[in-house]
Design a protein around this motif. Sequence first.
Motif, mmCIF file in Angstrom:
data_model
loop_
_atom_site.group_PDB
_atom_site.id
_atom_site.type_symbol
_atom_site.label_atom_id
_atom_site.label_comp_id
_atom_site.label_asym_id
_atom_site.label_seq_id
_atom_site.Cartn_x
_atom_site.Cartn_y
_atom_site.Cartn_z
ATOM 1 N N ILE A 50 -6.816 -3.970 -6.066
ATOM 2 C CA ILE A 50 -5.580 -4.343 -5.859
ATOM 3 C C ILE A 50 -5.018 -5.721 -5.932
ATOM 4 C CG2 ILE A 50 -4.288 -4.058 -3.888
ATOM 5 C CD1 ILE A 50 -6.202 -2.475 -2.607
ATOM 6 N N LEU A 51 -5.924 -6.869 -6.010
ATOM 7 C CA LEU A 51 -5.468 -8.232 -6.292
ATOM 8 C C LEU A 51 -5.553 -7.789 -7.526
ATOM 9 C CD1 LEU A 51 -8.336 -10.205 -4.167
ATOM 10 C CD2 LEU A 51 -5.837 -10.536 -3.959
ATOM 11 N N ASP A 52 -6.272 -7.458 -8.436
ATOM 12 C CA ASP A 52 -5.847 -7.804 -10.323
ATOM 13 C C ASP A 52 -4.303 -7.260 -10.363
ATOM 14 O OD1 ASP A 52 -7.652 -7.863 -12.810
ATOM 15 O OD2 ASP A 52 -6.220 -6.064 -12.312
ATOM 16 N N ARG A 53 -4.293 -6.111 -9.806
ATOM 17 C CA ARG A 53 -3.148 -5.718 -10.020
ATOM 18 C C ARG A 53 -1.907 -6.344 -9.525
ATOM 19 N NH1 ARG A 53 -3.566 -2.957 -14.762
ATOM 20 N NH2 ARG A 53 -1.597 -1.968 -14.573
ATOM 21 N N ILE A 107 -15.008 -4.352 -2.125
ATOM 22 C CA ILE A 107 -14.955 -4.730 -2.748
ATOM 23 C C ILE A 107 -13.899 -5.265 -3.923
ATOM 24 C CG2 ILE A 107 -17.501 -5.312 -4.288
ATOM 25 C CD1 ILE A 107 -14.964 -8.557 -3.091
ATOM 26 N N LYS A 108 -14.831 -3.211 -4.045
ATOM 27 C CA LYS A 108 -13.842 -2.808 -6.074
ATOM 28 C C LYS A 108 -11.883 -2.663 -5.807
ATOM 29 C CE LYS A 108 -18.296 -2.360 -8.750
ATOM 30 N NZ LYS A 108 -18.977 -1.385 -9.660
ATOM 31 N N PRO A 109 -12.554 -1.655 -4.084
ATOM 32 C CA PRO A 109 -11.103 -1.476 -4.177
ATOM 33 C C PRO A 109 -10.011 -2.094 -3.669
ATOM 34 C CG PRO A 109 -12.283 0.286 -3.033
ATOM 35 C CD PRO A 109 -13.291 -0.720 -3.566
ATOM 36 N N GLY A 129 -6.468 7.036 -10.976
ATOM 37 C CA GLY A 129 -5.677 6.947 -10.443
ATOM 38 C C GLY A 129 -4.756 6.164 -8.786
ATOM 39 N N ALA A 130 -6.509 5.291 -9.047
ATOM 40 C CA ALA A 130 -6.198 3.877 -8.196
ATOM 41 C C ALA A 130 -5.011 3.285 -9.039
ATOM 42 C CB ALA A 130 -7.331 3.110 -7.712
ATOM 43 N N ILE A 131 -5.282 2.726 -10.097
ATOM 44 C CA ILE A 131 -4.197 2.096 -11.389
ATOM 45 C C ILE A 131 -2.723 2.636 -10.881
ATOM 46 C CG2 ILE A 131 -3.959 1.200 -12.670
ATOM 47 C CD1 ILE A 131 -6.971 0.593 -13.572
ATOM 48 N N ALA A 132 -2.676 3.405 -11.042
ATOM 49 C CA ALA A 132 -1.684 3.968 -10.667
ATOM 50 C C ALA A 132 -1.081 4.080 -9.510
ATOM 51 C CB ALA A 132 -1.412 5.715 -11.262
ATOM 52 N N TYR A 133 -1.416 4.741 -8.597
ATOM 53 C CA TYR A 133 -0.497 4.616 -7.015
ATOM 54 C C TYR A 133 -0.381 2.697 -6.674
ATOM 55 C CZ TYR A 133 -1.188 4.911 -2.168
ATOM 56 O OH TYR A 133 -0.658 5.090 -0.659
ATOM 57 N N ILE A 134 -1.826 1.843 -7.159
ATOM 58 C CA ILE A 134 -0.990 1.192 -6.837
ATOM 59 C C ILE A 134 -0.046 0.192 -7.779
ATOM 60 C CG2 ILE A 134 -2.350 -1.761 -7.621
ATOM 61 C CD1 ILE A 134 -4.419 -0.858 -6.656
ATOM 62 N N ARG A 152 -8.115 2.231 2.705
ATOM 63 C CA ARG A 152 -7.056 3.681 2.230
ATOM 64 C C ARG A 152 -7.535 4.014 0.458
ATOM 65 N NH1 ARG A 152 -1.567 5.029 3.837
ATOM 66 N NH2 ARG A 152 -1.982 3.079 4.504
ATOM 67 N N ILE A 153 -7.766 3.304 -0.077
ATOM 68 C CA ILE A 153 -7.821 2.743 -1.637
ATOM 69 C C ILE A 153 -8.835 3.722 -1.813
ATOM 70 C CG2 ILE A 153 -7.902 2.159 -4.012
ATOM 71 C CD1 ILE A 153 -5.434 2.032 -2.776
ATOM 72 N N LYS A 154 -9.510 2.946 -1.488
ATOM 73 C CA LYS A 154 -11.526 3.109 -1.311
ATOM 74 C C LYS A 154 -11.481 5.206 -0.941
ATOM 75 C CE LYS A 154 -15.971 2.881 1.045
ATOM 76 N NZ LYS A 154 -15.772 4.486 1.803
ATOM 77 N N GLU A 155 -10.587 5.397 -0.161
ATOM 78 C CA GLU A 155 -10.825 6.749 0.848
ATOM 79 C C GLU A 155 -9.931 7.313 -0.169
ATOM 80 O OE1 GLU A 155 -9.972 7.213 5.015
ATOM 81 O OE2 GLU A 155 -12.104 5.791 4.871
ATOM 82 N N LEU A 156 -8.924 7.401 -0.494
ATOM 83 C CA LEU A 156 -7.864 7.594 -1.303
ATOM 84 C C LEU A 156 -8.527 7.843 -2.941
ATOM 85 C CD1 LEU A 156 -4.753 7.582 -0.500
ATOM 86 C CD2 LEU A 156 -6.094 8.957 0.655
ATOM 87 N N PHE A 157 -8.893 7.164 -3.497
ATOM 88 C CA PHE A 157 -9.641 7.095 -5.241
ATOM 89 C C PHE A 157 -11.575 6.847 -5.846
ATOM 90 C CE2 PHE A 157 -4.663 6.664 -4.324
ATOM 91 C CZ PHE A 157 -4.531 7.500 -5.447
ATOM 92 N N PHE A 158 -11.853 5.460 -4.584
ATOM 93 C CA PHE A 158 -12.642 5.423 -4.879
ATOM 94 C C PHE A 158 -14.178 6.543 -5.002
ATOM 95 C CE2 PHE A 158 -12.930 0.835 -7.391
ATOM 96 C CZ PHE A 158 -11.375 0.774 -6.820
ATOM 97 N N ASP A 159 -13.823 7.089 -3.524
ATOM 98 C CA ASP A 159 -14.627 8.028 -2.993
ATOM 99 C C ASP A 159 -14.874 9.093 -4.366
ATOM 100 O OD1 ASP A 159 -15.576 5.995 -0.608
ATOM 101 O OD2 ASP A 159 -14.593 7.831 0.409
#
Lengths: 488, 488
Positions: free
Chosen positions: A268-271, A262-264, A178-183, A165-172
């Motif tokens: 997520i784990l980091d946050r 792996i990055k998305p 944006g990903a950080i804010a979403y998480i 989900r995070i990959k398709e919505l932000f990393f792509d």
Amino acid sequence: MAKCTAVIDIGSNSMRLAVFQKTSRFAFHILHEVKSSVRISENAYKNGGYLQSDAMDRTALALGEFLSIAKSFDARKILCVATSAVRDAPNANIFLSRIRREYSLSIKVISGEKEAYFGGVACANLLPPTLEALSVDVGGGSSEFALLRNGKVEQLYSLNIGTVRIKELFFDTDNIPGAIAYIDEALKQLPSSLSTEALIGVGGTFRALSRALMKKESYPLNKLHAYTTDSTAFLRFAGQIMEAAPKKLKSLFIKPDRFDTIKPGTLILDRIIRHIQAKTLICSGVGVREGVFLSDMLRNSGDTFPANYNPSVRYLLDTYAQHSTHAQQCAHLSKRLFALLHIPLEIDPSYRYELAIAAKLLSIGIGIRYYAYQRHSHYLAMSALDYGLSHPQLALISHLLLFKKGASSSSLIPKDGYGKLLPDNATLDTLSSLLWLSHILLAARVDASEIELSLEGNQLIIGGKSTYLAREQLKNIVLPKNLSVVFA
Amino acid sequence: MAKCTAVIDIGSNSMRLAVFQKTSRFAFHILHEVKSSVRISENAYKNGGYLQSDAMDRTALALGEFLSIAKSFDARKILCVATSAVRDAPNANIFLSRIRREYSLSIKVISGEKEAYFGGVACANLLPPTLEALSVDVGGGSSEFALLRNGKVEQLYSLNIGTVRIKELFFDTDNIPGAIAYIDEALKQLPSSLSTEALIGVGGTFRALSRALMKKESYPLNKLHAYTTDSTAFLRFAGQIMEAAPKKLKSLFIKPDRFDTIKPGTLILDRIIRHIQAKTLICSGVGVREGVFLSDMLRNSGDTFPANYNPSVRYLLDTYAQHSTHAQQCAHLSKRLFALLHIPLEIDPSYRYELAIAAKLLSIGIGIRYYAYQRHSHYLAMSALDYGLSHPQLALISHLLLFKKGASSSSLIPKDGYGKLLPDNATLDTLSSLLWLSHILLAARVDASEIELSLEGNQLIIGGKSTYLAREQLKNIVLPKNLSVVFA
């Protein structure tokens, strides 16, 4: 062949099958696993969650073969669950009814909380006991949280943050802020009081990071389940992963099939780890599939094993302990020796637990080959003692199973091996002496109760009949320096 | 627990117990062994062969405990044989009737020829086949010879030369020339025509020398049975042993408990090997006890296994092959692949044998643990494939069981390992490809007959249904350079 249960888990990213076989009432092992990267959620998040028809076709084809595999194991039960991607899809019913029609299989679409429960039950039952821990399962579409206290699952949460989900919505689109804010926004849904010392990582991303960190740090055991690290080291490594160029990932021990998620997943784990303020991270090799299986097997006992039950020890005894009588007798006698000697020999009383397990497993290696069976017992314990034990416990129990005539246990520690997980040499040598002394005193295979033990000063006095072979074999073991053994 | 048989062998030097358990009609493994150095012949040779009363007391005590052990395994049969020392003792009946009275046990005193037969039967059935070989068992009081041709025992001889006898008569008074003359005189009783290329060494002395020579030469397998060496190297080493000061023996890898009989034993072997003019020496890990057990188990089939029967392979399948159906299917498919491809891929047709065994054993490691089961299968094969295979065959079969995604088989050969026993890398990689290709083509666990194979030039064309998982997994294996695989 004993009864098998097949569990199929349709995740957003991949679909997996595990075939479990019971070896006795509560003991089991895995007979088969398959993973197929069907990506049922492919392009779904960009399309309002709708499952795409190519993805459904792939999943149906692979599922058909999964069922053929389950049939080849004569599985009596097939438990099939689907998580986030199917759960969220407005058109899920098209897929579900197709599968029902083609294969007569009912897929159970489980809620996020139920998914969290299955992961939590697996961790609560199959990891070493902790007073309190939060299990976190980062999946493709969602992440599940279970708060565990004293072996029980207490609270459950599910958030729509997942690697695909995070990959398709932000990393792509390279939108990391944006990903950080979403998480972070999603994490606000957790109660503000939710903060635990220990966090248990479930699922592919955490496992991939743990495996990589173990390699990087030359960790001495090749075992992911129950691998424990502190969060500072883990977060530092997570930072390296986030910053690594794609080519660099390989040198950080990430496998190519993980490169795109792996990055998305790491983000997520980091946050989450920062949010929970966890200090200790424990890697789980088990997850939803084991949870589904356990919930079914333990349904009449409150989803927990009986007290003091270790399913791995029982599995090894079920499968390899041709000598269960001797093993039981050794366990009895070694406990008596421990009770008599642990104070004069200055051994921490807690080691009684590991000593007793080692005694029970003493001769499992004979199931491989009699000659050098101690080496085989060690191999079996190292390989198959998975559940309910910490790595130091696993290393100690396994190491005690090694034996060489006239050699101390500490002299048998392999170089570059698990030595740093073991207790000090004096403790190790003494525990080993007690274990192998009990084995030798039972050389004539008499009942342990026939062996009389008493202590006079530093002298252990052995009484009882049938000690001819024991006397002959006593010279094979190295006794603690401050102990002598005489036969009455 | 399946039926057990206990075999007790009262030799001049030591008394031994082995407990055998059958896993199917002709497959078995050893559950327990004990050796007690009772030395029933102690001081007998200097006293007209009369058993001395201390020695008889010790033997009786130890025998009582042996019987207690046999009972603990619930042995249905106890076969007890006595050899040279008891056979030659004028007062043997005192001992035999005492044992009958105290333990209700009938000891069978066997002739030298019968003893030779038991050793010969064990070698004929449990070593790799040889056209012609002489098995030589140097015991404490006598040495036994069996001429083996095509798996059958053809001629038997027994001579009164043994380690304890020669030690007491000559070495105790440092009379080495006397010992040589005595041995050579005894060897004249063998027919002058008796000369074989291959000599099989049975018994403790030959094993001790082989073990020492293996260590000295850093032999890559830790397996004594079927270890093969040429007689020149062996005799050179025997010379070093004969000349070594007692302190030097340890640095020649002789264990302390052998120090007092190794020189007489070595001298006997040296004289025999020269007399027979043997070129190749094969070490046997089996002897009289296995022969007694086999003669009993195979009594209705002429003391031989059925054609093409390997008891170690069957033992592993009986014990570990939960997946026997899949293993059988893999064996079928790999044989079809081999038939189709061995000519274009330039593989010697004889390797079909090892490939088929590897296919059958492919998933035995799952009996230990599913994860990394290939490593466990390799460990099991290396440890428990004892009988009927040469070391190069053992190494090849075991190595083929190793697998790593995307890695060639030759890249998995352990450094300082058994690499020198393996075929060339190209052959190894091709055999491994065929094995793992057959495994992957059966990923959906369909019947092997559903997989259609055809060859067009260098292209292998796969037909059949249920190949979704096979296609997905094909990328995991490394194919031979001159072969491509396509799905129809």
